[in-house]
Design a protein around this motif. Structure first.
Motif, PDB file in Angstrom:
ATOM      1  N   ARG A   1      -5.828  18.035 -18.815  1.00  0.00           N
ATOM      2  CA  ARG A   1      -5.496  18.095 -17.390  1.00  0.00           C
ATOM      3  C   ARG A   1      -5.250  16.696 -16.833  1.00  0.00           C
ATOM      4  O   ARG A   1      -4.313  16.464 -16.074  1.00  0.00           O
ATOM      5  N   THR A   2      -6.105  15.759 -17.222  1.00  0.00           N
ATOM      6  CA  THR A   2      -6.004  14.386 -16.719  1.00  0.00           C
ATOM      7  C   THR A   2      -4.668  13.766 -17.092  1.00  0.00           C
ATOM      8  O   THR A   2      -3.972  13.181 -16.254  1.00  0.00           O
ATOM      9  N   LEU A   3      -4.285  13.914 -18.349  1.00  0.00           N
ATOM     10  CA  LEU A   3      -3.027  13.316 -18.791  1.00  0.00           C
ATOM     11  C   LEU A   3      -1.825  14.015 -18.173  1.00  0.00           C
ATOM     12  O   LEU A   3      -0.808  13.381 -17.889  1.00  0.00           O
ATOM     13  N   LEU A   4      -1.946  15.318 -17.920  1.00  0.00           N
ATOM     14  CA  LEU A   4      -0.849  16.051 -17.287  1.00  0.00           C
ATOM     15  C   LEU A   4      -0.517  15.461 -15.918  1.00  0.00           C
ATOM     16  O   LEU A   4       0.655  15.382 -15.535  1.00  0.00           O
ATOM     17  N   ARG A   5      -1.532  15.041 -15.173  1.00  0.00           N
ATOM     18  CA  ARG A   5      -1.299  14.438 -13.845  1.00  0.00           C
ATOM     19  C   ARG A   5      -0.541  13.122 -13.976  1.00  0.00           C
ATOM     20  O   ARG A   5       0.347  12.820 -13.165  1.00  0.00           O
ATOM     21  N   LEU A   6      -0.879  12.321 -14.969  1.00  0.00           N
ATOM     22  CA  LEU A   6      -0.140  11.081 -15.209  1.00  0.00           C
ATOM     23  C   LEU A   6       1.285  11.402 -15.669  1.00  0.00           C
ATOM     24  O   LEU A   6       2.241  10.736 -15.268  1.00  0.00           O
ATOM     25  N   HIS A   7       1.405  12.401 -16.492  1.00  0.00           N
ATOM     26  CA  HIS A   7       2.704  12.826 -17.022  1.00  0.00           C
ATOM     27  C   HIS A   7       3.663  13.200 -15.887  1.00  0.00           C
ATOM     28  O   HIS A   7       4.828  12.792 -15.877  1.00  0.00           O
ATOM     29  N   ARG A   8       3.162  13.955 -14.921  1.00  0.00           N
ATOM     30  CA  ARG A   8       4.010  14.357 -13.787  1.00  0.00           C
ATOM     31  C   ARG A   8       4.453  13.142 -12.974  1.00  0.00           C
ATOM     32  O   ARG A   8       5.606  13.059 -12.537  1.00  0.00           O
ATOM     33  N   ALA A   9       3.532  12.212 -12.770  1.00  0.00           N
ATOM     34  CA  ALA A   9       3.860  11.010 -11.994  1.00  0.00           C
ATOM     35  C   ALA A   9       4.813  10.101 -12.763  1.00  0.00           C
ATOM     36  O   ALA A   9       5.628   9.390 -12.169  1.00  0.00           O
TER      37      ALA A   9
ATOM     38  N   TYR B   1      11.066  11.692  -5.970  1.00  0.00           N
ATOM     39  CA  TYR B   1       9.831  12.421  -5.665  1.00  0.00           C
ATOM     40  C   TYR B   1      10.107  13.917  -5.523  1.00  0.00           C
ATOM     41  O   TYR B   1       9.373  14.754  -6.071  1.00  0.00           O
ATOM     42  N   ASN B   2      11.166  14.250  -4.821  1.00  0.00           N
ATOM     43  CA  ASN B   2      11.503  15.668  -4.604  1.00  0.00           C
ATOM     44  C   ASN B   2      11.870  16.381  -5.905  1.00  0.00           C
ATOM     45  O   ASN B   2      11.699  17.590  -6.032  1.00  0.00           O
ATOM     46  N   GLU B   3      12.361  15.613  -6.881  1.00  0.00           N
ATOM     47  CA  GLU B   3      12.735  16.201  -8.175  1.00  0.00           C
ATOM     48  C   GLU B   3      11.551  16.280  -9.138  1.00  0.00           C
ATOM     49  O   GLU B   3      11.692  16.829 -10.235  1.00  0.00           O
ATOM     50  N   SER B   4      10.418  15.720  -8.759  1.00  0.00           N
ATOM     51  CA  SER B   4       9.308  15.644  -9.719  1.00  0.00           C
ATOM     52  C   SER B   4       7.964  16.043  -9.111  1.00  0.00           C
ATOM     53  O   SER B   4       7.543  17.194  -9.211  1.00  0.00           O
ATOM     54  N   LEU B   5       7.322  15.109  -8.442  1.00  0.00           N
ATOM     55  CA  LEU B   5       5.950  15.326  -7.973  1.00  0.00           C
ATOM     56  C   LEU B   5       5.819  16.281  -6.797  1.00  0.00           C
ATOM     57  O   LEU B   5       4.788  16.932  -6.639  1.00  0.00           O
TER      58      LEU B   5
ATOM     59  N   THR C   1       0.801  -1.230   0.000  1.00  0.00           N
ATOM     60  CA  THR C   1       0.000   0.000   0.000  1.00  0.00           C
ATOM     61  C   THR C   1       0.837   1.285   0.000  1.00  0.00           C
ATOM     62  O   THR C   1       0.281   2.375   0.021  1.00  0.00           O
ATOM     63  N   VAL C   2       2.151   1.142  -0.027  1.00  0.00           N
ATOM     64  CA  VAL C   2       3.025   2.309   0.088  1.00  0.00           C
ATOM     65  C   VAL C   2       2.730   3.361  -0.979  1.00  0.00           C
ATOM     66  O   VAL C   2       2.730   4.560  -0.718  1.00  0.00           O
ATOM     67  N   PHE C   3       2.477   2.904  -2.196  1.00  0.00           N
ATOM     68  CA  PHE C   3       2.268   3.833  -3.313  1.00  0.00           C
ATOM     69  C   PHE C   3       0.792   4.064  -3.620  1.00  0.00           C
ATOM     70  O   PHE C   3       0.462   4.640  -4.653  1.00  0.00           O
ATOM     71  N   SER C   4      -0.096   3.626  -2.739  1.00  0.00           N
ATOM     72  CA  SER C   4      -1.528   3.663  -3.067  1.00  0.00           C
ATOM     73  C   SER C   4      -2.039   5.080  -3.336  1.00  0.00           C
ATOM     74  O   SER C   4      -2.934   5.274  -4.158  1.00  0.00           O
ATOM     75  N   PHE C   5      -1.434   6.083  -2.695  1.00  0.00           N
ATOM     76  CA  PHE C   5      -1.907   7.454  -2.910  1.00  0.00           C
ATOM     77  C   PHE C   5      -1.648   7.900  -4.351  1.00  0.00           C
ATOM     78  O   PHE C   5      -2.369   8.741  -4.893  1.00  0.00           O
ATOM     79  N   ILE C   6      -0.633   7.326  -4.986  1.00  0.00           N
ATOM     80  CA  ILE C   6      -0.366   7.639  -6.388  1.00  0.00           C
ATOM     81  C   ILE C   6      -1.099   6.673  -7.309  1.00  0.00           C
ATOM     82  O   ILE C   6      -1.707   7.087  -8.297  1.00  0.00           O
TER      83      ILE C   6
END
Length: 211
Positions: free
Chosen positions: A103-111, A139-143, A45-50
């Motif tokens: 907008r939807t794809l941008l969120r996936l793009h960032r992740a 994570y600190n360099e991206s999301l 479950t560590v990555f469940s928020f993403i």
């Protein structure tokens, strides 16, 4: 969703997502993302928020593909043109089109950048490398800059619970450590290319900071 994660499938889906003239097919882009969600879920479950957010975004894009306007959503390039030409994107605040394809794809793009940076660190890691450090750095360099403080704090705590490097290599179902490293070496340049094409496209249209 894939029952068992396969790094080989990630390689194949992202390879399929690029057309000869470097357009990105959304169908294969989200297929690649389904594999990455499977990868995250296989680690608990560590990555469940993403991963939960990614599943939501994948579903929205699949709905667009299946809609009467589906032909406009074949590639990221055609989607941007269609939505911008028809004023279907909220450029300053989330008002009329809070779940636009752009907008939807941008969120996936960032992740995707976070996963790419993390997997690249994993590929070049040694036995002494800590997955929590690699993941936090990525994570600190991206999301991180797109997340509120409370989420960044919770994420930092969650990463501390990550399993060791061996567990990551194991869930990739690609054989020995050496074979996993070699396959990552093939897959990551493809992911990076898809990411960069998308990044450049969004930058050209001033869409990188959609609300």
């Amino acid at each position: 969703m894939a029952e068992c994660f396969s790094l080989q499938n990630v390689l194949e889906t992202f390879k399929s997502s690029l057309s000869d003239n470097k357009e990105v097919y959304i169908k294969y882009y989200i297929a690649g993302w389904r594999e990455l969600v499977s990868f995250m879920n296989s680690l608990g479950t560590v990555f469940s928020f993403i991963s939960k957010d990614a599943v939501n975004k994948i579903q929205i894009l699949e709905n667009f593909l299946a809609s009467e306007n589906g032909s406009h959503y074949l590639t990221i390039q055609s989607m941007l043109k269609f939505e911008l030409d028809n004023e279907l994107v909220d450029l300053t605040k989330r008002a009329n089109h809070p779940e636009s394809g752009c907008r939807t794809l941008l969120r996936l793009h960032r992740a995707l950048l976070w996963l790419e940076l993390f997997l690249e660190r994993l590929r070049t890691s040694t036995e002494e490398s800590k997955t929590s450090v690699m993941c936090s750095e990525a994570y600190n360099e991206s999301l991180a800059r797109h997340h509120a403080w409370i989420i960044r704090k919770a994420t930092g705590v969650a990463f501390c619970a990550l399993p060791g490097r061996d567990a990551f290599f194991e869930v990739m179902n690609a054989g020995s450590h050496e074979e996993v490293v070699n396959l990552l070496g093939e897959a990551l340049p493809l992911i990076s290319e898809v990411y960069q094409i998308t990044e450049d496209l969004y930058a050209k249209n001033n869409l990188l900071e959609l609300p």
